[in-house]
Write an enzyme that holds these catalytic residues in place. Structure first.
Site, short mmCIF file in Angstrom:
data_model
loop_
_atom_site.label_atom_id
_atom_site.label_comp_id
_atom_site.label_asym_id
_atom_site.label_seq_id
_atom_site.Cartn_x
_atom_site.Cartn_y
_atom_site.Cartn_z
N LYS A 169 -9.29 2.88 -1.84
CA LYS A 169 -9.51 2.08 -0.81
C LYS A 169 -10.92 2.38 -0.31
O LYS A 169 -11.30 3.42 -0.29
CB LYS A 169 -8.45 2.44 0.27
CG LYS A 169 -8.37 1.56 1.58
CD LYS A 169 -7.26 1.91 2.16
CE LYS A 169 -7.14 1.05 3.59
NZ LYS A 169 -5.92 1.37 4.48
N CYS B 21 -5.53 -3.20 1.94
CA CYS B 21 -5.35 -3.42 3.61
C CYS B 21 -6.70 -3.42 4.44
O CYS B 21 -7.26 -4.63 4.58
CB CYS B 21 -4.60 -2.20 4.14
SG CYS B 21 -3.68 -2.57 5.80
N GLU C 234 0.86 -1.28 0.00
CA GLU C 234 0.06 0.03 -0.11
C GLU C 234 0.85 1.21 -0.26
O GLU C 234 1.86 1.12 0.72
CB GLU C 234 -1.05 0.15 1.23
CG GLU C 234 -1.76 1.03 1.53
CD GLU C 234 -2.67 0.86 2.68
OE1 GLU C 234 -3.63 1.59 2.78
OE2 GLU C 234 -2.21 -0.07 3.69
#
Length: 694
Positions: free
Chosen positions: A126, A182, A57
């Site tokens: 995200k 994540c 990330e």
């Protein structure tokens, strides 16, 4: 065309996609160094034949820079760094999935950028931003949950932007992947799940999760669960050493799971850049989804995500001429798919298999109120294991072992060694033991039939063998009726797959087939586990050890002049290969050509790869492709063409293996009169010329 250039040796032809997790060398805000590290790992991946590389990330800017993400100078330099990566990627085969912060409509998004051969294919933001413990992402980033059907400008180019993107390789139908970042997979309803329901066979996770005690296990838990629940491969790449700063450290954990199984893991806390490379089986994933109707129902329940996702198609670049030395397979393939290599897992599997059999037999004893359990004891592996299970069932039910009535029934081919072992077993386990010599009855039957053997001719044909097998079963059934009990069948899963049993009044039939769900290769380990865990007294273990080393033979034909006994595996092939074929064909429906490819990689070199724990050196066999193909063709003919009518009339028996069982009432339902031509044709068409004789 050279043999190695034949399509058989192309992993892509078998649906195998080489994925890698990359932990590049990075430093906080040193974007030039970060870009160089990303390109360096891409070059290594290209040289190793990777098709897809997943980075951590925000690896372009680095993750742990806090409010510096709000600095336009950092964001400007990040975009220039992306351009440098795009330019370099034009010379690389793999698709790159990198992390970077990007601006859109006065917001900053934590993004995954998908790059292929110099082109930015799309950007996935995200969805879930953590704001607890050491994370403060909501201070800097906007979430992407509502970003669908949008575009984003990156260095003057407009590219697809949103959480509604999946990426598909042209010409490789199952090389399709989705992306989450994540925290997304810690969410109760991870966005990757919807991407899988939309058709992604591979899920990529770019992570910058800092390391604390126990977090590596948490990541494993989520990756394993995601790959199992979403029926996919899960590629997870976390930031490494270079991110470590201020109050936190990063370990560079990279893992790849497939259908809940760990395929490969990186070295954590490595100071240098690292690639974790493995081939995942997208055809296997697609086959499992076809079998799992819940997966399709879930897609329907979520409004058919494939209709709402944008499918970004990219050109797949195969390995170039310069990479002829690239290994054609990087993948752990268990030689014994029913026997784990790991000692702890093997112990757990043996414990469960043994207790499943014991528990199932106990219930049948209770339900029938049987006064006796009748078993034919040959001194071989299968009948020995059936005796072990029956003995433990009696112990747990508080029944005397004398409830078990064991009969050894020597025939024309019975060796003194197995006959002696049969008696040792029955005496050691303190069961009711008797011997019935079937030779006089067999001679009479053969004489009544006019068989040449009755006149002294050494004709040992199928009739000769089946007369003995049938008489033994006939005796057992009558004895069970005489003593108010039932016959415990000893035949195993491998024999049922091959049809290696005498139909009807033969070893095919019993009142309860306690071994019907256990493959031959596992039975050896179950016997050894029984010894090692001291399930019975030492005198029993001593005899079990003798049986463990017995050659597998039906012992229906007299020994030759050289004393050699009849060998089952010389007739139908090594059980270790047949069990390999059974697992991949019956469980996953793999094409025979692919099964040959996998078997060749698993078995061609005895010195390579892992073996089950404590596997004896002298038993470590290897097979060339011609040998594998020969026995595989035999397996296909037996499994699909010759033996289903036997499986269609199976007695009850417990399902044990994760592969399933072959009961017509459960995992395997097939017509009794099919032919094997389709499978044999596919095998022959896929192999290099000359591998199989005509």
């Amino acid at each position: 065309m050279a043999d190695q250039d034949h399509p058989f040796h192309d992993r892509h032809a078998h649906g195998l996609i080489r994925v890698a997790t990359a932990t590049p060398y990075v430093r906080p805000v040193d974007i030039a160094a970060n870009v160089a590290g990303i390109i360096d790992e891409a070059r290594k991946g290209h040289e190793r034949g990777a098709d897809l590389i997943v980075y951590p990330e925000l690896c372009v800017s680095s993750y742990a820079i806090d409010d510096l993400h709000l600095q336009n100078a950092v964001l400007d330099r990040t975009e220039r760094g992306i351009d440098e990566i795009l330019a370099a990627s034009a010379d690389f085969d793999p698709v790159l999935v990198i992390g970077a912060p990007l601006r859109r409509n006065a917001k900053i998004y934590n993004c995954a950028l998908v790059i292929a051969h110099g082109e930015l294919l799309g950007v996935v933001p995200k969805s879930y931003l953590p704001n607890y413990r050491e994370f403060y992402e909501k201070r800097h980033f906007a979430h992407g949950r509502n970003c669908q059907d949008l575009w984003i400008g990156v260095n003057g180019a407009e590219v697809p932007f949103g959480t509604d993107l999946i990426f598909a390789a042209e010409g490789l139908p199952n090389f399709t992947f989705g992306v989450e970042i994540c925290e997304d997979f810690w969410a109760p309803n991870p966005p990757g799940t919807l991407a899988a329901l939309a058709g992604a066979t591979i899920l990529c996770n770019l992570s910058a999760s800092p390391i604390t005690i126990g977090r590596a296990d948490d990541r494993h838990l989520h990756c394993r669960a995601s790959s199992a629940r979403s029926i996919c491969a899960y590629v997870y790449s976390a930031s490494g050493h270079g991110e470590s700063t201020t109050d936190l450290a990063w370990d560079g954990q990279g893992v790849v799971y497939e259908l809940g199984e760990l395929m490969r893991e990186s070295v954590r806390f490595d100071l240098h850049g690292e690639l974790c490379v493995v081939d995942v089986d997208t055809d296997r994933i697609a086959a499992e989804r076809m079998r799992n109707q819940t997966f399709g129902d879930a897609a329907e329940a979520h409004g058919r995500p494939e209709d709402s996702y944008r499918r970004i198609v990219f050109e797949h670049h195969p390995a170039t001429e310069a990479k002829r030395d690239v290994p054609d397979l990087i993948r752990p393939i268990r030689r014994f798919p029913f026997v784990p290599n790991n000692a702890q897992t093997l112990d757990e599997d043996c414990y469960e298999a043994f207790n499943i059999q014991v528990d199932a037999l106990m219930r049948r004893i209770q339900a029938t109120q049987a006064k006796s359990l009748v078993i034919g004891i040959s001194g071989g592996l299968d009948s020995t294991h059936a005796l072990i299970v029956a003995s433990k069932a009696c112990d747990r039910l508080g029944l005397p072992r004398s409830t078990i009535r064991g009969y050894t029934m020597p025939g024309f081919g019975t060796s003194e060694g197995t006959r002696s072992n049969a008696w040792k077993l029955m005496e050691a386990f303190e069961i009711t033991a008797e011997e019935i010599d079937i030779k006089p009855a067999a001679r009479l039957m053969l004489e009544d039939m006019g068989h040449p053997f009755a006149n002294g001719d050494p004709v040992y044909d199928l009739t000769f063998e089946n007369v003995q097998a049938g008489l033994r079963t006939d005796y057992l059934f009558r004895l069970a009726g005489h003593h108010g009990g039932f016959v415990i069948g000893t035949g195993d899963l491998s024999e049922l797959a091959l049809g290696w049993c005498t139909y009807g009044v033969g070893d095919h039939m019993s009142h309860y087939g306690v071994n019907a769900g256990v493959p031959k290769t596992l039975i050896r380990y179950l016997i050894r586990w029984t010894i090692r865990t001291e399930q019975f007294l030492p005198v029993c273990s001593e005899v079990l050890d003798e049986v463990y080393h017995t050659v597998i033979s039906p012992e229906l034909v007299p020994a030759g002049e050289d004393g050699e006994m009849q060998s089952t595996e010389e007739l139908i092939g090594p059980y270790e290969l047949n069990d390999f074929f059974l697992h991949h064909i019956a469980r996953y429906g793999q094409r025979p050509g692919k099964v040959a490819y996998l078997a060749w990689h698993a078995w061609r070199d005895a010195s390579a790869g892992e073996w089950p724990v404590d596997f004896p050196e002298e038993g470590r066999n290897e097979y060339d492709l011609a040998t594998i193909a020969k026995w595989l063709e035999g397996f296909l003919k037996r499994f699909f063409g010759f033996s289903q009518f036997k499986r269609s009339a199976l007695p009850n028996g417990p399902k044990v293996s994760s592969m399933g069982a072959l009961s017509p009432r459960g995992d395997w339902r097939a017509p009794s009169d099919a032919v094997a031509d389709v499978w044999v044709e596919e095998l022959r068409a896929s192999l290099p010329p000359g591998t199989l004789e005509d």
